[in-house]
Design an enzyme around this catalytic site. Structure first.
Site, mmCIF file in Angstrom:
data_model
loop_
_atom_site.group_PDB
_atom_site.id
_atom_site.type_symbol
_atom_site.label_atom_id
_atom_site.label_comp_id
_atom_site.label_asym_id
_atom_site.label_seq_id
_atom_site.Cartn_x
_atom_site.Cartn_y
_atom_site.Cartn_z
ATOM 1 N N ARG A 54 -19.936 1.326 -56.296
ATOM 2 C CA ARG A 54 -19.054 0.258 -55.333
ATOM 3 C C ARG A 54 -17.780 1.629 -55.399
ATOM 4 O O ARG A 54 -17.935 2.334 -56.071
ATOM 5 C CB ARG A 54 -18.957 -1.174 -55.535
ATOM 6 C CG ARG A 54 -18.857 -1.609 -56.726
ATOM 7 C CD ARG A 54 -17.728 -0.601 -58.263
ATOM 8 N NE ARG A 54 -16.514 -0.596 -57.349
ATOM 9 C CZ ARG A 54 -15.409 -0.106 -57.061
ATOM 10 N NH1 ARG A 54 -15.203 1.094 -58.924
ATOM 11 N NH2 ARG A 54 -14.329 -0.421 -56.736
ATOM 12 N N GLY A 55 -17.499 1.153 -54.141
ATOM 13 C CA GLY A 55 -16.196 1.905 -54.287
ATOM 14 C C GLY A 55 -16.242 2.824 -53.075
ATOM 15 O O GLY A 55 -17.323 3.627 -53.168
ATOM 16 N N ALA A 56 -15.214 3.242 -52.229
ATOM 17 C CA ALA A 56 -15.076 3.854 -50.765
ATOM 18 C C ALA A 56 -15.960 5.263 -51.530
ATOM 19 O O ALA A 56 -16.648 5.436 -50.569
ATOM 20 C CB ALA A 56 -13.732 4.009 -50.165
ATOM 21 N N ARG A 94 -22.637 -1.909 -45.299
ATOM 22 C CA ARG A 94 -20.838 -2.757 -45.951
ATOM 23 C C ARG A 94 -20.024 -2.398 -45.473
ATOM 24 O O ARG A 94 -20.560 -1.193 -44.615
ATOM 25 C CB ARG A 94 -20.275 -2.640 -47.603
ATOM 26 C CG ARG A 94 -20.933 -3.188 -48.548
ATOM 27 C CD ARG A 94 -20.494 -2.351 -50.215
ATOM 28 N NE ARG A 94 -19.457 -4.021 -50.146
ATOM 29 C CZ ARG A 94 -18.518 -3.226 -51.461
ATOM 30 N NH1 ARG A 94 -18.386 -2.749 -51.944
ATOM 31 N NH2 ARG A 94 -17.415 -4.340 -51.149
ATOM 32 N N GLN A 207 -12.948 -5.807 -60.819
ATOM 33 C CA GLN A 207 -12.885 -4.875 -60.593
ATOM 34 C C GLN A 207 -11.778 -3.927 -61.725
ATOM 35 O O GLN A 207 -11.914 -3.071 -62.161
ATOM 36 C CB GLN A 207 -13.792 -3.651 -59.466
ATOM 37 C CG GLN A 207 -14.154 -4.350 -58.359
ATOM 38 C CD GLN A 207 -14.156 -5.453 -57.335
ATOM 39 O OE1 GLN A 207 -13.275 -5.743 -57.991
ATOM 40 N NE2 GLN A 207 -14.957 -4.954 -56.404
ATOM 41 N N ASP A 248 -10.497 2.103 -48.651
ATOM 42 C CA ASP A 248 -11.506 1.904 -48.002
ATOM 43 C C ASP A 248 -11.490 2.417 -47.047
ATOM 44 O O ASP A 248 -12.066 3.098 -46.271
ATOM 45 C CB ASP A 248 -11.619 0.791 -48.172
ATOM 46 C CG ASP A 248 -11.988 0.090 -49.630
ATOM 47 O OD1 ASP A 248 -13.425 0.420 -50.600
ATOM 48 O OD2 ASP A 248 -10.886 -0.445 -50.474
ATOM 49 N N ASN A 258 -7.713 -2.034 -48.227
ATOM 50 C CA ASN A 258 -8.416 -1.779 -49.703
ATOM 51 C C ASN A 258 -8.176 -3.264 -50.162
ATOM 52 O O ASN A 258 -8.021 -4.253 -49.019
ATOM 53 C CB ASN A 258 -6.721 -1.428 -50.363
ATOM 54 C CG ASN A 258 -7.064 -1.037 -51.809
ATOM 55 O OD1 ASN A 258 -7.709 -0.216 -52.033
ATOM 56 N ND2 ASN A 258 -6.577 -0.747 -52.625
ATOM 57 N N LYS A 259 -8.592 -3.775 -51.233
ATOM 58 C CA LYS A 259 -8.746 -4.540 -51.900
ATOM 59 C C LYS A 259 -7.835 -5.513 -51.601
ATOM 60 O O LYS A 259 -7.134 -5.793 -51.594
ATOM 61 C CB LYS A 259 -8.948 -4.662 -53.053
ATOM 62 C CG LYS A 259 -9.728 -5.596 -54.199
ATOM 63 C CD LYS A 259 -11.402 -5.765 -53.451
ATOM 64 C CE LYS A 259 -11.902 -5.026 -53.437
ATOM 65 N NZ LYS A 259 -13.342 -5.693 -52.954
HETATM 66 O O1 MRU Z 1 -15.324 -4.144 -53.272
HETATM 67 P P1 MRU Z 1 -15.186 -2.379 -53.647
HETATM 68 O O2 MRU Z 1 -15.486 -2.758 -54.999
HETATM 69 O O3 MRU Z 1 -16.404 -1.747 -53.212
HETATM 70 O O4 MRU Z 1 -13.764 -2.258 -53.171
HETATM 71 C C1 MRU Z 1 -13.828 -0.835 -53.402
HETATM 72 C C2 MRU Z 1 -12.268 -0.958 -54.443
HETATM 73 O O5 MRU Z 1 -12.407 -0.979 -55.422
HETATM 74 C C3 MRU Z 1 -11.080 -1.045 -53.961
HETATM 75 O O6 MRU Z 1 -10.843 -1.339 -53.411
HETATM 76 C C4 MRU Z 1 -10.251 0.416 -54.639
HETATM 77 O O7 MRU Z 1 -9.272 -0.060 -54.401
HETATM 78 C C5 MRU Z 1 -10.747 1.149 -53.202
HETATM 79 S S1 MRU Z 1 -11.759 1.819 -53.073
HETATM 80 C C6 MRU Z 1 -11.335 3.959 -53.798
#
Ligand code: MRU
Length: 368
Positions: A54-56, A94, A207, A248, A258-259
């Site tokens: 996960r994570g962009a 996603r 996370q 993201d 973002n999250k």
């Molecule tokens: O749902 P996730 O864990 O894939 O979400 C992404 C993230 O961890 C955050 O939004 C993060 O700050 C940006 S991803 C580099």
């Protein structure tokens, strides 16, 4: 970055068998460090969907390796259909992170017209590795560009620690290495600037608690876990010098997805005149969008993630517990959009810029 003293990236080809992609299973961290094999496009799709990865940035790199596996699965005839289907399946995993479609389209652009199977596989392999290497390098450069910001804050409070608040995990686990929001922190820490990180737990999937706290510990960066709602209080009491988050998807005028919860941190930072930085590699920009609130697709995930919490029991098992009445329904939006006006600056691999169309295009003039 190091795990128990050994250098790791988040994704790589299995040594001795480059038909297998290997990743760290992030669902099991921080309790179990497990490496998973991904042998097919379907494996990669599942790993992105269930958040093994996960994570962009890492979602993008995983999609690139997924397209490499698709090229291995393709035959001499009809390969374009195979690649297109694989690309569509990966893109559907996603919706919010821009890096996913960006990586699939880049792979398709490079391999989509290569007729020979063996050449296609070799070109796809090289391109996936290039995307992963670039991701790691861009994060490193984000750290280099942001260091002066942290050292300037440090210079204003000699002998004291710079307190940085971050939300979710935009660390090396969210990329291939280094991380976006964490690269400046690692760079400052390694340069001897005393930094301390307030780590938002980041409900519902935690996370921050599970991943950011783990990777900061692995690198020896001082940090403290806080409840998601604590940030505003800390800011009012002078305990936060700056906020750095990842992103993201960022529109061409600087709105940031973002999250979920990032928007509330940005509002609190704005109210307390605390600088709010967002760090991202260029693969996270969506230059086609202007209005983030209206147009960025926001993932809605299973309400079970809100209704249950997962953790380590006293007996050492990983278990889930329900935290609400049996019949209580839950909604679970994964991301929110912080309007550009609340962001002090964006930090990219090319440098820092204002979160405005002009600011962004000053770093990326080819997008004018
Ligand atoms: O749902 P996730 O864990 O894939 O979400 C992404 C993230 O961890 C955050 O939004 C993060 O700050 C940006 S991803 C580099």
């Amino acid at each position: 970055m190091n795990v128990n003293g050994h250098p790791y990236r988040t994704i790589w080809l299995k040594p001795g068998d480059d038909h297998i992609v290997q990743v760290i299973n992030q669902v099991k961290l921080p309790h179990i460090f497990e490496i998973n094999d991904l042998a097919s496009v379907e494996d990669v799709c599942r790993a992105i969907r269930d958040m093994t990865v996960r994570g962009a940035g890492l979602i993008g790199a995983s999609a690139a390796y997924g397209m490499y596996l698709a090229s291995l699965e393709s035959s001499e005839t009809g390969f374009q259909d195979t690649l297109r289907r694989a690309g569509n399946a990966l893109k559907a995993t996603r919706p919010t992170a821009a890096n996913l479609a960006w990586a699939v389209d880049r792979m398709l652009g490079v391999i989509g017209a290569v007729e020979s199977h063996s050449e296609r596989c070799s070109v796809a392999r090289q391109e996936a590795i290039a995307i992963a290497d670039e991701d790691a390098d861009y994060c490193r450069r984000i750290g280099v560009h942001a260091m002066p910001v942290i050292s300037a804050i440090s210079a204003r409070k000699p002998g004291q620690t710079v307190n940085i608040l971050t939300h979710c995990n935009a660390g090396w686990l969210a990329f291939v290495d280094m991380g976006s929001a964490t690269a400046p922190i690692y760079a400052a820490h390694d340069a001897g600037i005393p930094v301390h990180v307030w780590v938002d737990e980041t409900r519902p999937r935690n996370q921050g608690a599970s991943l950011t706290a783990w990777e900061l510990s692995q690198h020896g960066v001082p940090h403290t876990l806080i409840a998601d709602n604590a940030g505003g209080h800390l800011m009012q009491h002078g305990l936060v010098d700056m906020v750095i988050t990842g992103a993201d998807r960022v529109t061409r005028n600087g709105d940031v997805a973002n999250k979920i919860g990032t928007y509330l941190k940005a509002l609190a930072a704005h109210d307390n005149r605390i600088p709010m930085y967002v760090a991202l590699p260029s693969s996270t920009f969506d230059f086609a969008l202007r209005d983030g609130v209206a147009n960025i697709p926001i993932e809605e995930r299973d309400g079970a993630e809100v209704r249950y919490m997962t953790g380590l029991t006293e007996s050492g098992d990983i278990a889930s517990v329900r935290i609400c009445p049996q019949a209580t329904p839950a909604r679970n939006w994964g991301f929110d959009v912080t309007p550009a006006r609340l962001i002090t600056q964006l930090i990219c691999e090319r440098g820092l810029c204002d979160a405005t169309e002009n600011g962004i295009l000053s770093l990326f003039p080819e997008r004018r």
